[in-house]
Design a protein around this motif. Structure first.
Motif, PDB file in Angstrom:
ATOM      1  N   SER A   1       0.879  -1.177   0.000  1.00  0.00           N
ATOM      2  CA  SER A   1       0.000   0.000   0.000  1.00  0.00           C
ATOM      3  C   SER A   1       0.914   1.225   0.000  1.00  0.00           C
ATOM      4  O   SER A   1       2.065   1.142   0.436  1.00  0.00           O
TER       5      SER A   1
ATOM      6  N   LEU B   1      -9.188   8.985   3.710  1.00  0.00           N
ATOM      7  CA  LEU B   1     -10.034   7.884   3.215  1.00  0.00           C
ATOM      8  C   LEU B   1     -11.029   7.449   4.289  1.00  0.00           C
ATOM      9  O   LEU B   1     -12.204   7.199   4.027  1.00  0.00           O
TER      10      LEU B   1
ATOM     11  N   THR C   1      -7.833  -0.073   0.395  1.00  0.00           N
ATOM     12  CA  THR C   1      -7.870   0.563  -0.926  1.00  0.00           C
ATOM     13  C   THR C   1      -6.808   0.004  -1.887  1.00  0.00           C
ATOM     14  O   THR C   1      -7.104  -0.203  -3.070  1.00  0.00           O
TER      15      THR C   1
END
Ligand code: GLU
Length: 294
Positions: free
Chosen positions: A100, A110, A133
Motif C-alpha cells: 500500500s 479515506l 484501498t
C-alpha cells in the motif's frame, strides 16, 4: 521433569525505563529464576528514528542497578533484518501480503470519507482500520507508485491469512493458582490489514517479535496488558510461518495517581530519576509490589 522455560524482557531503547518497565523486567527475571529457567534480554530497536544507543546503554545500566544479570550477546533486532525479511518473503510467497502506498494523512482522509456513511471500525488500540484501498491496484499502478518513490508498506491480507490459518487459540498462563493455562480465542481480524514491513524497515513490531521469540526458544511471554490484543496477530503469524507458540501472561500496567498508565509521553519519572533521588533497588521492588529477592 518439564523442560526448562525461557522468558524474555524486550524493551525498546526509545527513552528511559520507568517503574512499569522495572516491574516487567523484574517479574520476568523472578519467574525465570523460580522456574529454574532463563530470561533473555532483547533490544527491540527496529525504529531507527526513535531508538538511540544512549537509551540502550541506559537500559543496561538501569537493569544492572536493579540487580538483574542477563546472558550476552544480547539480541539487537536492528542486526537481524535479514531474518525478518525472510519471514516476510515467505508470507509474500503464500500470497498473503500486498503493498500500500498512502501516507498517514491520506489514510485519515479515506477513513473520514468512509465515516460520512457511518462509523468506521477501529483496532484495539483505537486506530481506524486500513480501508484496503491498495488491494485493488493493478500491477502497472504498483510499479508506477514504486518508481515515484511513494511511501510503501507491506500489509497482511487479514481475510486471506485467517482463511489459510483457520480458527486459532493461544494459551494464557495464570488461569489457576499453580500457573495453569487457559485457551483464549485469537481474534486477529480486529486489527485489519496490519503493516508487516515498510520500504525503509523490512519488518514491524508484530513480525520481529514472533520471529525472535521462536528463534530464541522463548516459551513464556510475560508482558503488559496493553499487548493483550496483539497476541492474536502474533498467534496468527506463528501459525502461518510454522513457528511454535509460547504461553502468554499479560500483567497489569502500573498507573500514576490520576489513573494514567506510566509512560514517557506523560513524563513518568524514570528509574534514573528515582535513583538520583536516593531510591535503592529494594525500594523499586517495594514500589512495584514485588517481594524482595531471597
Ligand atoms: N518492545 C515492546 C515494548 O517495549 C515489548 C514487546 C513485547 O514484550 O512483546 O513495548
Amino acid at each position: 521433569m518439564s523442560p526448562a522455560r525461557t522468558f524474555r524482557f524486550a524493551p525498546s531503547p526509545n527513552g528511559h525505563l520507568h517503574l512499569g518497565h522495572a516491574y516487567s523486567a523484574l517479574l520476568n527475571f523472578d519467574l525465570a529464576r523460580q522456574s529454574g529457567g532463563r530470561c533473555l534480554l532483547r533490544i527491540e530497536d527496529i525504529d531507527g528514528t526513535r531508538c538511540r544507543p544512549e537509551f540502550e546503554a541506559a537500559i543496561f545500566d538501569d537493569l544492572a542497578w536493579l540487580g538483574i544479570a542477563w546472558e550476552t550477546p544480547v539480541r539487537r533486532q536492528s542486526e537481524h533484518l535479514d531474518a525478518y525479511r525472510a519471514a516476510c518473503d515467505r508470507l509474500a510467497h503464500m500470497g498473503l501480503l500486498y503493498p500500500s502506498f498512502e501516507s498517514r494523512t491520506e489514510i485519515a482522509q479515506l477513513v473520514a470519507a468512509a465515516e460520512a456513511n457511518g462509523p468506521w471500525p477501529r483496532d484495539p488500540d483505537g486506530a481506524p482500520l486500513y480501508p484496503g484501498t491498495a488491494k485493488s491496484l493493478t500491477a502497472d499502478e504498483v510499479a508506477h507508485l514504486k518508481e515515484a518513490g511513494a511511501p510503501m508498506a507491506l500489509r497482511l491480507d487479514m481475510a486471506a491469512a485467517i482463511a489459510q490459518a483457520g480458527p486459532l487459540v493461544w494459551q494464557k498462563r495464570g488461569a489457576g493458582p499453580d500457573g495453569e493455562t487457559a485457551e483464549v480465542a485469537a481474534r486477529p481480524a480486529a486489527w485489519g490489514d496490519v503493516i508487516l514491513a515498510r520500504k525503509e524497515v523490512p519488518t514491524s513490531y508484530h513480525l520481529s517479535v514472533v520471529v525472535d521469540d521462536a528463534l530464541q526458544g522463548v516459551t513464556d511471554v510475560v508482558r503488559g496488558q496493553d499487548l493483550f490484543w496483539s497476541t492474536s496477530v502474533h498467534r496468527l503469524l506463528q501459525q502461518l510461518l510454522g513457528l511454535p507458540a509460547p504461553v502468554y501472561r499479560h500483567h497489569a500496567l502500573l498507573r500514576d495517581q490520576s489513573g494514567a498508565k506510566l509512560s514517557k509521553s506523560i513524563g513518568s519519572r524514570s528509574l534514573r530519576e528515582w535513583r538520583a533521588e536516593g531510591a535503592t533497588a529494594s525500594d523499586i521492588r517495594r514500589m512495584v509490589g514485588l517481594p524482595q529477592q531471597p
